[in-house]
Design a protein around this motif. Structure first.
Motif, short mmCIF file in Angstrom:
data_model
loop_
_atom_site.label_atom_id
_atom_site.label_comp_id
_atom_site.label_asym_id
_atom_site.label_seq_id
_atom_site.Cartn_x
_atom_site.Cartn_y
_atom_site.Cartn_z
N GLY A 154 0.78 -1.24 0.00
CA GLY A 154 0.00 0.00 0.00
C GLY A 154 0.81 1.28 0.00
N THR A 155 0.06 2.37 0.02
CA THR A 155 0.62 3.71 0.11
C THR A 155 0.03 4.38 1.34
N LEU A 156 0.90 4.88 2.21
CA LEU A 156 0.45 5.61 3.38
C LEU A 156 0.00 6.99 2.92
N LEU A 157 -1.33 7.23 2.97
CA LEU A 157 -1.90 8.49 2.48
C LEU A 157 -1.93 9.58 3.54
N ASP A 158 -2.16 9.18 4.78
CA ASP A 158 -2.32 10.17 5.84
C ASP A 158 -1.91 9.55 7.17
N TYR A 159 -1.43 10.39 8.05
CA TYR A 159 -1.08 10.01 9.40
C TYR A 159 -1.45 11.18 10.30
#
Length: 172
Positions: A162-167
């Motif tokens: 996956g791609t980490l979109l937000d934290y």
């Protein structure tokens, strides 16, 4: 839902809990946790993600966190309280995600550290902006959440997919 449809998994660590003389599983939220959980719910609402399913650990602090978070969401997803989320290893968390029906487009998992941080880090083969470095620098504190996007079936979820979109954390 097609296997090529983009999916999102949001990992939410329970809010701050009290230390108690009872069992770890039965620890309630602290005052700070009762303040931070609704803030996490508002942040989830701001993402615009509509969750099809929420998997919540069976511990008292995760159930209480979820009760406060869900009040802030415009849509209440189906919720499953999952004993296996409590004290789960990274491998156990991935196996649990792999069991998710492909009818589910967006999944919310309310659990514990170090599992939530480990899973977010493991799934993130890439990241938008500085989200990955911010997440790893902060150590995934209570009420933190990570949004990971991937394409494929839940059975295909594995390291780097996956791609980490937000934290986000309640303390900035």
């Amino acid at each position: 839902m097609s296997a090529d449809t983009p999916r999102r998994i949001v990992l939410l660590r329970h809010a701050k809990a009290e230390w108690s003389d009872g069992t770890d599983h039965d620890r309630p939220l602290a005052e700070r946790g009762r303040h931070d959980a609704p803030a996490a719910g508002r942040k989830l609402a701001q993402t615009g993600i509509t969750f099809d399913l929420a998997l919540c650990s069976s511990s008292a602090r995760t159930r209480e966190t979820w009760k406060l978070v869900v009040q802030e969401l415009p849509h209440r997803p189906k919720t499953s309280y999952e004993e296996r989320l409590y004290d789960a290893s990274l491998g156990e968390l991935i196996a649990l995600v792999n069991e998710t029906s492909d009818e589910v487009g967006n999944l919310l998992v309310i659990g514990h550290n170090p599992g939530m941080h480990a899973l977010a880090d493991a799934l993130a083969g890439g990241a938008e902006g500085d989200t990955l470095s911010r997440m790893n620098r902060s150590g995934f504190p209570t009420s933190a959440l990570a949004v990971v996007s991937f394409t494929g079936s839940w059975k295909s979820v594995e390291h780097g997919v996956g791609t980490l979109l937000d934290y986000w954390t309640p303390r900035g």
